[in-house]
Design an enzyme around this catalytic site. Sequence first.
Site, PDB file in Angstrom:
ATOM      1  CG  ASP A 115      -2.030  -1.100   1.049  1.00  0.00           C
ATOM      2  OD1 ASP A 115      -2.387  -1.429  -0.110  1.00  0.00           O
ATOM      3  OD2 ASP A 115      -2.498  -1.625   2.059  1.00  0.00           O
TER       4      ASP A 115
ATOM      5  CG  ASP B 216      -7.245  -5.972  -4.183  1.00  0.00           C
ATOM      6  OD1 ASP B 216      -8.306  -6.336  -4.714  1.00  0.00           O
ATOM      7  OD2 ASP B 216      -7.193  -5.461  -3.048  1.00  0.00           O
ATOM      8  CG  LEU B 217      -5.906  -4.417 -10.862  1.00  0.00           C
ATOM      9  CD1 LEU B 217      -5.630  -4.487 -12.369  1.00  0.00           C
ATOM     10  CD2 LEU B 217      -5.295  -3.147 -10.275  1.00  0.00           C
ATOM     11  CE  LYS B 218     -11.266  -4.299  -3.262  1.00  0.00           C
ATOM     12  NZ  LYS B 218      -9.823  -4.022  -3.089  1.00  0.00           N
TER      13      LYS B 218
ATOM     14  CG  ASP C 181     -15.748  -1.831 -17.863  1.00  0.00           C
ATOM     15  OD1 ASP C 181     -16.700  -1.739 -18.661  1.00  0.00           O
ATOM     16  OD2 ASP C 181     -14.876  -0.966 -17.755  1.00  0.00           O
TER      17      ASP C 181
ATOM     18  CB  THR D 109     -15.529  -4.524   4.841  1.00  0.00           C
ATOM     19  OG1 THR D 109     -14.272  -4.041   4.380  1.00  0.00           O
ATOM     20  CG2 THR D 109     -15.583  -6.020   4.715  1.00  0.00           C
TER      21      THR D 109
ATOM     22  NE  ARG E 183      -4.949  -3.857  12.155  1.00  0.00           N
ATOM     23  CZ  ARG E 183      -4.887  -3.915  10.813  1.00  0.00           C
ATOM     24  NH1 ARG E 183      -4.637  -5.066  10.210  1.00  0.00           N
ATOM     25  NH2 ARG E 183      -5.050  -2.843  10.089  1.00  0.00           N
TER      26      ARG E 183
ATOM     27  NE  ARG F 144      -3.573   0.012   7.988  1.00  0.00           N
ATOM     28  CZ  ARG F 144      -4.791   0.509   7.975  1.00  0.00           C
ATOM     29  NH1 ARG F 144      -4.972   1.805   8.228  1.00  0.00           N
ATOM     30  NH2 ARG F 144      -5.830  -0.240   7.722  1.00  0.00           N
TER      31      ARG F 144
HETATM   32  O1  C5P Z   1      -3.054  -2.462   6.846  1.00  0.00           O
HETATM   33  P1  C5P Z   1      -4.169  -3.458   6.791  1.00  0.00           P
HETATM   34  O2  C5P Z   1      -3.823  -4.802   7.381  1.00  0.00           O
HETATM   35  O3  C5P Z   1      -5.479  -2.918   7.345  1.00  0.00           O
HETATM   36  O4  C5P Z   1      -4.354  -3.671   5.220  1.00  0.00           O
HETATM   37  C1  C5P Z   1      -5.367  -4.448   4.711  1.00  0.00           C
HETATM   38  C2  C5P Z   1      -5.310  -4.486   3.208  1.00  0.00           C
HETATM   39  O5  C5P Z   1      -6.468  -5.186   2.757  1.00  0.00           O
HETATM   40  C3  C5P Z   1      -5.354  -3.129   2.526  1.00  0.00           C
HETATM   41  O6  C5P Z   1      -4.660  -3.269   1.284  1.00  0.00           O
HETATM   42  C4  C5P Z   1      -6.819  -2.909   2.290  1.00  0.00           C
HETATM   43  O7  C5P Z   1      -7.094  -2.089   1.188  1.00  0.00           O
HETATM   44  C5  C5P Z   1      -7.290  -4.320   2.004  1.00  0.00           C
HETATM   45  N1  C5P Z   1      -8.684  -4.577   2.310  1.00  0.00           N
HETATM   46  C6  C5P Z   1      -9.243  -4.369   3.538  1.00  0.00           C
HETATM   47  N2  C5P Z   1     -10.550  -4.657   3.781  1.00  0.00           N
HETATM   48  C7  C5P Z   1     -11.299  -5.147   2.814  1.00  0.00           C
HETATM   49  C8  C5P Z   1     -10.764  -5.379   1.557  1.00  0.00           C
HETATM   50  C9  C5P Z   1      -9.425  -5.082   1.326  1.00  0.00           C
HETATM   51  O8  C5P Z   1      -8.563  -3.939   4.451  1.00  0.00           O
HETATM   52  N3  C5P Z   1     -12.548  -5.452   3.079  1.00  0.00           N
END
Ligand code: C5P
Length: 251
Positions: A23, A72-74, A77, A129, A195, A225
Amino acid sequence: MTVVTVPSSVALSARDRLIFPLDVDSLTEARRHVALLRDEVGVFKVGLELFTSVGPDAVRLVHDAGAKCFLDLKLHDIGETVARSVATAAAMGVRLLTVHAANGSRALARAAAAAAGTETTLLAVTVLTSLEDADIAELGLAGPTELAVVRLARLAVSAGVPGLVCSPQECGRLRAALGTSAPGHGPLLVVPGVRPAGAALNDQKRVATPGEAIRGGADYLVVGRPIRDAADPRAAARAIVAEIAAALGEP
Ligand code: C5P
């Protein structure tokens, strides 16, 4: 309908299952993270920010380091455009690629067909989410959100998409709704919002620890993170891999 074999996750090691999101917005920063973490995580995720900034060079950077890439381009189209983009990403050798389930079954089936027989496993995003019941109603979708998630997941899987991105809280419900109970035997479930116990939640709200997420049915975990911001990112990644291994019952 295209028949797509779901790649079993049973053979994946604990390290293979950990995905680190790049990121960042520059190749320099991405290169630094890949060099630091390539021996600690299984997959690097290239998302919209980095891809918009530097394009396919981001994918090449990951592959040149001998690592696997989740693009991860989601994609969302018309069917032709999505299918051609899936084929282009598959030709780059990415291992995971996201499309929106809201593309609808015909476009999803074309996307699945474009990825079939390649190294790329397609994943469907159901409901972001960041959306809640009021947003689902505003969009005119039948809610509540958890029912919309199951409905879109069924749609994607029936169209031949072999994997889903979901929150740790959704794994059990999705596995039950899709008639499978064990990781490795249904759609691949890729789970962000993870986490380790005691880590900062940042903006993630409904989180699970790595162990809980794996025991709840996740195949892959996306953890950013808590690794990136740790004093020792490699040690943080190693601790998460150890927790995944323990949850899998690996020695
Ligand atoms: O830093 P963290 O662990 O929160 O990063 C989570 C990654 O997953 C980020 O790239 C975020 O965009 C992605 N993501 C998310 N929740 C989702 C879908 C994707 O946190 N529902």
